[in-house]
Design an enzyme around this catalytic site. Structure first.
Site, PDB file in Angstrom:
ATOM      1  N   HIS A 168      53.584 -18.210  44.448  1.00  0.00           N
ATOM      2  CA  HIS A 168      52.357 -19.011  44.454  1.00  0.00           C
ATOM      3  C   HIS A 168      52.423 -20.091  43.377  1.00  0.00           C
ATOM      4  CE1 HIS A 168      49.825 -16.765  47.313  1.00  0.00           C
ATOM      5  NE2 HIS A 168      50.543 -15.717  46.921  1.00  0.00           N
ATOM      6  N   GLU A 170      50.407 -22.469  42.945  1.00  0.00           N
ATOM      7  CA  GLU A 170      49.068 -22.939  42.592  1.00  0.00           C
ATOM      8  C   GLU A 170      48.426 -22.168  41.442  1.00  0.00           C
ATOM      9  OE1 GLU A 170      48.332 -19.956  45.998  1.00  0.00           O
ATOM     10  OE2 GLU A 170      49.909 -21.273  45.260  1.00  0.00           O
ATOM     11  N   ASP A 226      24.787 -32.943  39.970  1.00  0.00           N
ATOM     12  CA  ASP A 226      25.091 -33.190  41.389  1.00  0.00           C
ATOM     13  C   ASP A 226      24.091 -34.170  42.010  1.00  0.00           C
ATOM     14  OD1 ASP A 226      26.976 -31.233  40.903  1.00  0.00           O
ATOM     15  OD2 ASP A 226      25.798 -29.643  41.838  1.00  0.00           O
ATOM     16  N   LYS A 366      32.936 -29.260  41.422  1.00  0.00           N
ATOM     17  CA  LYS A 366      32.024 -29.597  40.315  1.00  0.00           C
ATOM     18  C   LYS A 366      32.718 -30.415  39.218  1.00  0.00           C
ATOM     19  CE  LYS A 366      28.283 -28.056  39.399  1.00  0.00           C
ATOM     20  NZ  LYS A 366      26.900 -28.546  39.563  1.00  0.00           N
TER      21      LYS A 366
END
Length: 510
Positions: A168, A170, A226, A366
């Site tokens: 992996h 990531e 946001d 975010k």
């Protein structure tokens, strides 16, 4: 047209992390279900495709597969873990259950030159998470890496631009993982790296203008990063054709109305404040199911907006700060995805809504929104303001929402925030808040038996809200928070600390 890398999701817990790692390299990425029709992939014309890991075994009946055309050579492909196994399986290789699994940090050995490993050491630590193993690669594939327990830890067919790794890249535990991903993006897919906040801002403004035209927009504004970023983007696109709506649904935090209204004055945008406390709490009366709470609040928000739209006249659009994690968790992007919870601004919206949606942040995480906000010149006090759920304190009260219970959690939450900020930890933590539990607890105060409420304290660390770990707050700070809540908040006699991560828990309790 924007460069894009598509991540096909086979059910891995790391799928969203793959998309984030790609974006960190300034390349836009999007997640699609693994079985998306190849025609849909072609419409997006990606620079490359990444196949995620997953919990299934390729040789089992009903195991997830992608379109065979994915491996046609039209687009470069990187298979990760299950993605490598499905590539091998569908192209004539052989995958079996290994004699023993391989999990955690493993020494990876580079066996031959590969653009995927260009510039890397010949050996480095990689993160494995597998039970199955490729024992025979497809025709024309060559083996490029191995471990002591995995003879084929990476393979490739350069002619068809097909690359695969069993580990992996990531996750942070893979030492050169970011470089492996970067090599795929820049040396194999030949990306230019145009995914920057400035590029996003220009593109978002252009898209808003194209969508809205001469129409008028109202924006659901909470004062958080946001919705504020959404409002500033829309305002830059259409100016005074935007009216921002700040609705007090009765479930806001201590002093929040005053703080938000004072902050918004500096943006020179039209703002309408509506106190709808009574109507929201009346609709929530007797409701204990968290999904029902979210849906009620989502529907009531839209009702308020649509009523205002009628009063203002000729309003066509509703802008809101929906983020990519909201979309993913509400399972609106994939029929196969398991719905974690309905977000009031995604799955909580009524099916028949007169206003059309404008959601410029819908595909951002975010931390990406914060970078965009800073580029827009939004003050840091808003950029790094505590994330707050749209349903507000209603989902931090387990069970029925009443005025009395709202006052309890509002006061407790204010104490938690005050003490954490006083300790200088507010920027280190992703989120911190209190939760009012439905259980009552026996206690002793002044030599008398009490039967009071229980407040749970939640403080977490995260990069984007998709995964999170509980924060190891100092015992002295927890003691101060507990003492203040018990002494200052009426009818509370017990405070507990939540030490669960996401997954398996979620950040919010409901």
């Amino acid at each position: 047209m924007r460069e894009i890398i598509l991540v096909l999701d086979f059910g891995s817990q790391y799928t969203n992390l793959i998309a984030r790692r790609v974006r960190e390299q300034q390349v836009y990425s999007e997640i699609l279900p693994c079985d998306v029709p190849f025609s849909e992939i072609e419409k997006r014309n990606p620079k490359g495709i990444i196949l995620s890991g997953g919990p299934s075994s390729v040789y089992e009946e009903g195991s997830p597969k992608c379109s065979p055309s994915v491996f046609s050579g039209k687009y470069p492909v990187l298979g990760i873990c299950y993605g490598m196994q499905i590539m091998a399986h569908m192209l004539g290789g052989k995958v079996i259950k290994g004699e023993k699994g391989e999990f955690g940090k493993t020494l990876l050995k580079i066996e031959s030159d590969s653009p995927l490993f260009d510039g890397l050491e010949r050996e480095f630590i990689a993160w494995m998470s597998r039970n199955d193993i490729v024992i025979k690669p497809p025709d024309n594939f060559r083996i490029t890496a191995s471990t002591d327990n995995t003879p084929i830890a990476a393979m490739e067919d350069p002619e068809r631009r097909l690359f695969a790794v069993q580990f992996h890249p990531e996750v942070v535990h893979t030492i050169n993982g970011d470089k492996v991903i970067r090599n795929f993006l820049y040396k194999i897919c030949h990306c230019s790296g145009d995914w920057t906040p400035e590029h996003f801002i220009n593109e978002a403004i252009e898209n808003i203008r194209s969508t809205v035209g001469e129409g008028r927009v109202i924006c659901a504004l909470s004062g958080g990063v946001d919705s504020t970023t959404t409002a500033v983007l829309v305002h830059k696109a259409i100016g005074d054709n935007l009216t921002c709506i700040f609705v007090n649904q009765g479930t806001l935090r201590e002093n929040e109305v005053e703080q938000v209204l004072n902050t918004l004055k500096s943006f020179n945008m039209k703002v309408e404040y509506i106190d709808a406390t009574d109507r929201f709490l009346e609709r929530l009366k007797g409701v204990t199911d968290p999904e029902e709470k979210r849906k009620i609040i989502g529907h009531e928000f839209v009702s308020v907006f649509e009523e205002l739209a009628v009063r203002l006249g000729n309003i066509d659009f509703l802008a809101q700060g929906t983020l990519y994690p909201d979309v993913i968790e509400s399972a609106t992007s994939s029929q196969k995805a398991h719905k974690i919870k309905t977000h009031h601004n995604v799955g909580g919206l009524p099916e028949r809504m007169r206003l059309k949606l404008v959601e410029p942040l819908r595909y951002l995480f975010k931390d990406e929104v914060r970078r965009v906000a800073l580029s827009l010149g939004i003050p840091e006090k808003i950029v790094y303001r505590q994330p707050f759920p749209g349903p507000g304190l209603a989902i931090r009260i387990i069970g029925e929402v009443t005025r009395e219970r709202l006052e309890i959690i509002r006061k407790a939450d204010h104490i938690i925030s005050t003490e954490i900020e006083k300790a200088g930890l507010s920027r280190e933590l992703w989120q911190y808040f209190g939760v009012l539990l439905p259980e009552m607890s026996v206690g002793v105060m002044g030599d008398r038996r009490t039967f009071g409420h229980v407040v749970a304290v939640r403080a977490i660390l995260s990069e984007d809200g998709m995964t999170a770990d509980w924060a190891r707050l100092p015992y002295s700070l927890l003691e101060t928070i507990s003492n203040r809540i018990i002494n200052e908040v009426p009818r509370v006699n017990r405070v507990v600390y939540d030490i669960s991560s996401k997954p398996p828990a979620t950040i919010e309790w409901e």
